[in-house]
Design a protein around this motif. Sequence first.
Motif, PDB file in Angstrom:
ATOM      1  N   MET A   5       8.863  11.779  16.785  1.00  0.00           N
ATOM      2  CA  MET A   5       8.583  12.156  15.407  1.00  0.00           C
ATOM      3  C   MET A   5       8.256  13.649  15.337  1.00  0.00           C
ATOM      4  O   MET A   5       7.598  14.186  16.232  1.00  0.00           O
ATOM      5  N   PRO A   6       8.684  14.356  14.302  1.00  0.00           N
ATOM      6  CA  PRO A   6       8.432  15.790  14.197  1.00  0.00           C
ATOM      7  C   PRO A   6       6.946  16.124  14.093  1.00  0.00           C
ATOM      8  O   PRO A   6       6.514  17.184  14.520  1.00  0.00           O
ATOM      9  N   ALA A   7       6.162  15.245  13.514  1.00  0.00           N
ATOM     10  CA  ALA A   7       4.723  15.472  13.377  1.00  0.00           C
ATOM     11  C   ALA A   7       4.019  14.139  13.234  1.00  0.00           C
ATOM     12  O   ALA A   7       4.557  13.198  12.650  1.00  0.00           O
ATOM     13  N   ARG A   8       2.814  14.057  13.776  1.00  0.00           N
ATOM     14  CA  ARG A   8       2.050  12.818  13.643  1.00  0.00           C
ATOM     15  C   ARG A   8       1.580  12.694  12.202  1.00  0.00           C
ATOM     16  O   ARG A   8       1.140  13.668  11.592  1.00  0.00           O
ATOM     17  N   PRO A   9       1.646  11.491  11.636  1.00  0.00           N
ATOM     18  CA  PRO A   9       1.167  11.311  10.261  1.00  0.00           C
ATOM     19  C   PRO A   9      -0.350  11.414  10.213  1.00  0.00           C
ATOM     20  O   PRO A   9      -1.035  11.207  11.223  1.00  0.00           O
ATOM     21  N   ALA A  10      -0.872  11.740   9.054  1.00  0.00           N
ATOM     22  CA  ALA A  10      -2.323  11.797   8.886  1.00  0.00           C
ATOM     23  C   ALA A  10      -2.894  10.388   9.065  1.00  0.00           C
ATOM     24  O   ALA A  10      -2.257   9.397   8.707  1.00  0.00           O
ATOM     25  N   ARG A  11      -4.096  10.302   9.619  1.00  0.00           N
ATOM     26  CA  ARG A  11      -4.683   8.999   9.887  1.00  0.00           C
ATOM     27  C   ARG A  11      -4.905   8.186   8.610  1.00  0.00           C
ATOM     28  O   ARG A  11      -4.916   6.958   8.647  1.00  0.00           O
ATOM     29  N   ASP A  12      -5.073   8.890   7.485  1.00  0.00           N
ATOM     30  CA  ASP A  12      -5.350   8.154   6.252  1.00  0.00           C
ATOM     31  C   ASP A  12      -4.121   7.437   5.689  1.00  0.00           C
ATOM     32  O   ASP A  12      -4.245   6.704   4.692  1.00  0.00           O
ATOM     33  N   ILE A  13      -2.943   7.633   6.317  1.00  0.00           N
ATOM     34  CA  ILE A  13      -1.783   6.860   5.852  1.00  0.00           C
ATOM     35  C   ILE A  13      -1.323   5.849   6.907  1.00  0.00           C
ATOM     36  O   ILE A  13      -0.278   5.231   6.758  1.00  0.00           O
ATOM     37  N   TYR A  14      -2.108   5.678   7.962  1.00  0.00           N
ATOM     38  CA  TYR A  14      -1.773   4.665   8.960  1.00  0.00           C
ATOM     39  C   TYR A  14      -1.625   3.293   8.318  1.00  0.00           C
ATOM     40  O   TYR A  14      -0.810   2.477   8.743  1.00  0.00           O
ATOM     41  N   SER A  15      -2.435   3.035   7.284  1.00  0.00           N
ATOM     42  CA  SER A  15      -2.418   1.719   6.650  1.00  0.00           C
ATOM     43  C   SER A  15      -1.116   1.434   5.926  1.00  0.00           C
ATOM     44  O   SER A  15      -0.848   0.295   5.542  1.00  0.00           O
ATOM     45  N   THR A  16      -0.266   2.463   5.741  1.00  0.00           N
ATOM     46  CA  THR A  16       1.014   2.267   5.048  1.00  0.00           C
ATOM     47  C   THR A  16       2.187   2.190   6.025  1.00  0.00           C
ATOM     48  O   THR A  16       3.330   2.065   5.593  1.00  0.00           O
TER      49      THR A  16
ATOM     50  N   LYS B 214       0.832  -1.200   0.000  1.00  0.00           N
ATOM     51  CA  LYS B 214       0.000   0.000   0.000  1.00  0.00           C
ATOM     52  C   LYS B 214       0.870   1.254   0.000  1.00  0.00           C
ATOM     53  O   LYS B 214       0.553   2.248  -0.654  1.00  0.00           O
ATOM     54  N   ARG B 215       1.968   1.189   0.727  1.00  0.00           N
ATOM     55  CA  ARG B 215       2.874   2.345   0.798  1.00  0.00           C
ATOM     56  C   ARG B 215       3.493   2.616  -0.567  1.00  0.00           C
ATOM     57  O   ARG B 215       3.588   3.761  -1.010  1.00  0.00           O
ATOM     58  N   THR B 216       3.889   1.555  -1.240  1.00  0.00           N
ATOM     59  CA  THR B 216       4.468   1.685  -2.579  1.00  0.00           C
ATOM     60  C   THR B 216       3.426   2.212  -3.561  1.00  0.00           C
ATOM     61  O   THR B 216       3.700   3.118  -4.360  1.00  0.00           O
ATOM     62  N   ASP B 217       2.220   1.648  -3.507  1.00  0.00           N
ATOM     63  CA  ASP B 217       1.137   2.069  -4.410  1.00  0.00           C
ATOM     64  C   ASP B 217       0.763   3.532  -4.192  1.00  0.00           C
ATOM     65  O   ASP B 217       0.321   4.218  -5.115  1.00  0.00           O
ATOM     66  N   ALA B 218       0.924   4.011  -2.941  1.00  0.00           N
ATOM     67  CA  ALA B 218       0.590   5.404  -2.631  1.00  0.00           C
ATOM     68  C   ALA B 218       1.702   6.363  -3.033  1.00  0.00           C
ATOM     69  O   ALA B 218       1.568   7.585  -2.889  1.00  0.00           O
ATOM     70  N   GLY B 219       2.821   5.814  -3.523  1.00  0.00           N
ATOM     71  CA  GLY B 219       3.932   6.651  -3.951  1.00  0.00           C
ATOM     72  C   GLY B 219       4.711   7.251  -2.802  1.00  0.00           C
ATOM     73  O   GLY B 219       5.401   8.260  -2.962  1.00  0.00           O
ATOM     74  N   LEU B 220       4.633   6.616  -1.630  1.00  0.00           N
ATOM     75  CA  LEU B 220       5.341   7.117  -0.454  1.00  0.00           C
ATOM     76  C   LEU B 220       6.736   6.505  -0.380  1.00  0.00           C
ATOM     77  O   LEU B 220       6.944   5.364  -0.811  1.00  0.00           O
TER      78      LEU B 220
END
Length: 237
Positions: A82-93, A63-69
């Motif tokens: 961590m400098p900032a919490r990631p958005a919840r919509d990328i937790y799956s990656t 999923k991370r690769t497919d999202a281009g991350l």
Amino acid sequence: MKYLFMAVALLAASTVAHAKQRTVIEDLPKEIVDNSHVIMVEVAIADTAREKLAKIEAKAMEKRTDAGLPAYQPLAHDPATMPARPARDIYSTLPFEVMFPFVMQDVTRDWGLTEGKGTPIRLRITVETIKTADAAMAILISSADELAGKVDVLDATGEQSIGSFYVHVVNAHGGLAGLMMRGGGIREKLAQEFALESARILTGSTKKDWKKRVKAREKAQEQATTIAVATTASGPQ
């Protein structure tokens, strides 16, 4: 036509069962219940869960690769640094051991255990079981998504035990419709439900109490929005 009737029968016979068992091992002190906030969540994976988790993690990395991350950097493993919490919509990656602490903190905060409230605590979670349902078995008989483990509640230093409990989330699926209702993001859903059960123990709450908390939070958010809009509309004084 024969296959159509078979499909309808499978849909009619489908079931989705949710079982969430919470077992308190060591009671939390009364002064801690509903009077704390989580400053750190440590996750350890027991040997009994490691093989199944590896297969689940492979899908998360896809999923991370497919999202281009970019590839996940282990140096950012600790949510507290961590400098900032990631958005919840990328937790799956995110890797499970990174995603799970974020979910635990999000849920406990939603339950009112916000930063600065009461005693700062750490949670040390040992995951003993994690697996996703077998699609073929779910259609024929039944299969389940599971997440189980022990939660040790520690003081802010991580040196002293305050209490402990065990959570076992089982979401059983039977039939084709059961699998269709299951949807995606299974790993994150299991973490969310595990966190909900943990929050109920940490706050000493029931489902009825949880609904009251949700309504109170929504009302507060609405009031804050109304004030912000009114302030913007009035302009500088």
